[in-house]
Write an enzyme that holds these catalytic residues in place. Structure first.
Site, short mmCIF file in Angstrom:
data_model
loop_
_atom_site.label_atom_id
_atom_site.label_comp_id
_atom_site.label_asym_id
_atom_site.label_seq_id
_atom_site.Cartn_x
_atom_site.Cartn_y
_atom_site.Cartn_z
N GLY A 188 2.43 -6.64 -2.00
CA GLY A 188 3.32 -7.09 -0.93
C GLY A 188 4.26 -6.02 -0.42
O GLY A 188 5.33 -6.34 0.10
N LYS A 189 3.89 -4.73 -0.53
CA LYS A 189 4.76 -3.65 -0.06
C LYS A 189 5.03 -3.76 1.44
O LYS A 189 6.18 -3.73 1.88
CB LYS A 189 4.10 -2.28 -0.34
CG LYS A 189 3.99 -1.90 -1.79
CD LYS A 189 3.57 -0.45 -1.94
CE LYS A 189 2.26 -0.12 -1.27
NZ LYS A 189 1.11 -0.85 -1.84
N ARG A 201 2.37 -9.98 11.67
CA ARG A 201 3.04 -10.27 10.40
C ARG A 201 4.52 -10.59 10.62
O ARG A 201 5.07 -11.51 10.01
CB ARG A 201 2.90 -9.07 9.45
CG ARG A 201 1.50 -8.90 8.89
CD ARG A 201 1.34 -7.53 8.24
NE ARG A 201 0.05 -7.47 7.53
CZ ARG A 201 -0.07 -7.41 6.21
NH1 ARG A 201 0.99 -7.41 5.45
NH2 ARG A 201 -1.25 -7.35 5.64
N GLN A 243 2.10 4.30 -3.13
CA GLN A 243 1.16 3.67 -4.05
C GLN A 243 1.48 4.08 -5.49
O GLN A 243 2.06 5.14 -5.73
CB GLN A 243 -0.28 4.10 -3.73
CG GLN A 243 -0.81 3.56 -2.41
CD GLN A 243 -1.27 2.12 -2.53
OE1 GLN A 243 -0.83 1.40 -3.42
NE2 GLN A 243 -2.14 1.69 -1.64
N ALA A 279 4.58 -6.29 3.47
CA ALA A 279 5.29 -7.53 3.81
C ALA A 279 6.78 -7.39 3.54
O ALA A 279 7.62 -7.78 4.36
CB ALA A 279 4.71 -8.70 3.02
N ARG A 339 2.33 7.83 -7.79
CA ARG A 339 1.04 8.50 -7.63
C ARG A 339 1.17 9.88 -7.01
O ARG A 339 1.91 10.10 -6.08
CB ARG A 339 0.16 7.63 -6.74
CG ARG A 339 -1.26 8.09 -6.57
CD ARG A 339 -2.06 7.07 -5.78
NE ARG A 339 -3.34 7.60 -5.37
CZ ARG A 339 -4.17 6.96 -4.55
NH1 ARG A 339 -3.85 5.76 -4.11
NH2 ARG A 339 -5.31 7.49 -4.20
N GLU A 340 0.45 10.84 -7.57
CA GLU A 340 0.15 12.17 -7.03
C GLU A 340 1.24 13.22 -7.18
O GLU A 340 0.96 14.40 -7.09
CB GLU A 340 -0.26 12.10 -5.55
CG GLU A 340 -1.62 11.47 -5.36
CD GLU A 340 -2.09 11.52 -3.92
OE1 GLU A 340 -3.29 11.80 -3.72
OE2 GLU A 340 -1.30 11.26 -3.01
N LYS A 397 15.49 3.91 -10.24
CA LYS A 397 16.33 5.10 -10.07
C LYS A 397 17.33 4.80 -8.96
O LYS A 397 16.97 4.26 -7.91
CB LYS A 397 15.50 6.33 -9.68
CG LYS A 397 16.36 7.57 -9.45
CD LYS A 397 15.54 8.76 -9.00
CE LYS A 397 16.46 9.96 -8.74
NZ LYS A 397 15.73 11.15 -8.24
N GLU A 404 -1.44 2.93 8.20
CA GLU A 404 -2.55 2.14 7.68
C GLU A 404 -2.96 1.02 8.64
O GLU A 404 -4.14 0.77 8.85
CB GLU A 404 -2.17 1.55 6.33
CG GLU A 404 -3.31 0.84 5.62
CD GLU A 404 -2.90 0.38 4.23
OE1 GLU A 404 -3.77 0.34 3.35
OE2 GLU A 404 -1.71 0.05 4.02
#
Length: 521
Positions: free
Chosen positions: A235-236, A272, A385, A238, A406-407, A448, A263
């Site tokens: 739900g990011k 939305r 992500q 949204a 990620r990454e 954080k 995206e």
């Protein structure tokens, strides 16, 4: 002197044709201050502390004479080696680089110190040299833009982005902010404290629209980089759209929102937002299967309110950080946007070279986003992500951690705030510790927070209408959260006696609440 002119001619011969053409056409010599260049270089070799003043202002390319560029570059090399800078060391450094004869030999280096009486005005001299360099750069960039503008194949909007990007590089690389004395900063700080003391509201930044979250953050603060991270389909998007809508439609002070979607298309995002605002199921809006009363509800509760909302959407795919920066500056100048939302960070490109790996590229993007937030003095919320490490952890311990970003670890370092979205039902956890149904329960964990406490806020997700509401308000209703009524257990098959909720008065084919709510939004 002849050798100096020779170095100058070499510098001119390497300039781009567009610059030379404009120089010849208008019959003008490029802006320069050769005497001041000599004075600055001579003062650096005579006065030990002079270089510390100059190095904060000038770079080698700021010098017009090519010989002076080489000499200044030799001084920079000496500084990096922690060696003293004087006539002998500079000559030796130039000799080791096989550039001593190119600049005129030891005689020319020595001559630079003869005309120097004092280094007292070296900062003023250096700033004049910088001004001349910026003038030359503006001439060069303008010449390139003029040449490109005559080409029929040129895309005018790409050319605008290139022009803005090059002009920003001049500002970013050569017009650095100087030190502030603590007394001047104290005046501003005390004034801000006094202003906050007399404020009636507690929110000092851009409100999120969720009271429990604002109690921790006091709103999204200017110049902060906020990372909002979760696994796919949690739900990011949204939640981010809820933040955008709440900021833009805030009754007390509407805030301009720049929304960059790498995206989804702008049409999908608007659908939305309409679903959340009108409280009509997203699936019905997407398919156009709306009854007459629902169309009326869509217009009155959704379209009419959103039509005037200061939300600006850009759905450019594969947007790079330089394009983003240029577009944000334009939006800030034209519409005075107060918050920037990016969906999502890993789809951006950093514009690095061929030898740049993805981790370095993400690091560059996160650093540039933080710099942009400071430059424009607006909060930036970047979606991110999470890695699959969350899935591999043992059952019951699926709450995301900072190490799951990620990454690149640079995201964690550059961010002022990192928030995770966690929904237990995403991992088929359907009951809480008390054995109660946790349908829609959503945890916003602040992992954080540079300027505040670390908390976990509970919200209720209503993903069928792309909406989040306060957790404790009416258990599916509450703050702007719809008018929900319970359906007695046993009215729907296979529900195991659990309460279901439908929206009163919407006549949505009596569709049960939980049927399509888990669609991957």
């Amino acid at each position: 002197m002849e050798l100096t002119n020779l170095g100058t001619d070499r510098g001119r011969s390497r300039r781009k044709p567009s610059t030379d053409l404009n120089t010849m056409v208008y019959g003008k010599v490029p802006p320069q201050a050769k005497e001041l260049e000599e004075a600055v270089l001579g003062a650096v070799m005579l006065e030990k502390s002079a270089f510390d003043t100059v190095v904060e202002i000038l770079k080698p390319e700021c010098f017009y004479v090519e010989a002076h560029q080489k000499i200044y570059r030799a001084m920079l090399n000496l500084q990096q080696k922690n060696q003293p800078i004087d006539i002998l060391t500079v000559v030796e450094e130039l000799r080791s680089a096989s550039e001593l004869e190119l600049i005129g030999g030891p005689y020319y280096v020595t001559k630079l110190t003869n005309a120097v009486v004092s280094s007292a005005n070296i900062e003023a001299h250096a700033r004049i040299i910088l001004q001349k360099f910026i003038q030359r750069e503006l001439i060069r960039i303008s010449g390139e833009i003029i040449t490109e503008s005559y080409e029929d194949s040129t895309d005018v909007f790409d050319l605008l982005d290139v022009a803005e990007s090059k002009l920003f590089e001049i500002t970013n690389n050569h017009l650095r902010k100087n030190f502030d004395s603590i007394d001047s900063v104290l005046v501003k700080t005390v004034q801000r404290i006094e202003d906050m003391r007399h404020r009636t509201e507690e929110i000092t930044g851009v409100p999120s629209g969720f009271k429990t979250l604002d109690q921790v953050t006091y709103g999204w603060q200017p110049s902060d980089l906020v990372i909002l991270a979760a696994r796919p389909a949690v739900g990011k998007t949204a939640f981010a759209l809820n933040l955008a809508r709440n900021a833009a439609l805030n009754a007390a002070k509407p805030t301009g929102v720049a929304l960059f979607s790498l995206e989804m298309s702008s049409a999908q995002l608007v659908q939305r937002i309409l679903s959340a605002e009108s409280e009509i199921w997203l699936e019905k809006i997407s398919r156009g299967k709306l009854e007459e009363h629902e169309m009326k509800q869509l217009y009155t509760k959704g379209i009419q309110r959103l039509a005037q909302a200061p939300i600006y959407i850009d759905d450019t795919a594969a947007l790079n950080i330089f394009e983003l920066r240029a577009k944000c500056r334009r939006l800030k100048n034209k519409h005075d946007i107060g918050i920037i939302i990016i969906d999502y960070l890993q789809l951006m490109s950093g514009g690095g070279g061929k030898n740049t790996n993805r981790e370095q590229e993400i690091s560059q993007i996160s650093r540039n986003l933080k710099t942009l937030a400071k430059e424009l003095s607006v909060p930036i919320i970047a979606l991110s992500q999470l890695s699959r490490a969350v899935e591999t952890r043992k059952e019951g311990n699926k709450m995301p951690q900072l190490s799951d970003l990620r990454e690149s670890g640079a995201i964690e370092q550059d961010a002022d705030m990192v928030m995770f979205i966690y929904r237990p039902e995403y991992y088929d956890i359907t009951q809480n510790e008390m054995g109660e149904n946790n349908k829609g329960e959503t945890h916003i964990r602040i992992a954080k927070h540079r300027n505040g406490s670390l908390e976990t806020i509970k919200l209720r997700a209503q993903l069928h209408i792309q909406k989040f509401v306060e957790f404790e308000e009416d258990d599916f209703g509450g703050i702007g959260g719809g008018n929900w009524k319970p359906v007695p257990s046993g009215d729907q098959e296979g529900n195991g006696g659990a309460k279901l909720y439908i929206q009163a008065g919407s006549k949505m084919n009596d569709m049960p609440f939980g049927e399509d709510e888990d669609a991957p939004f």
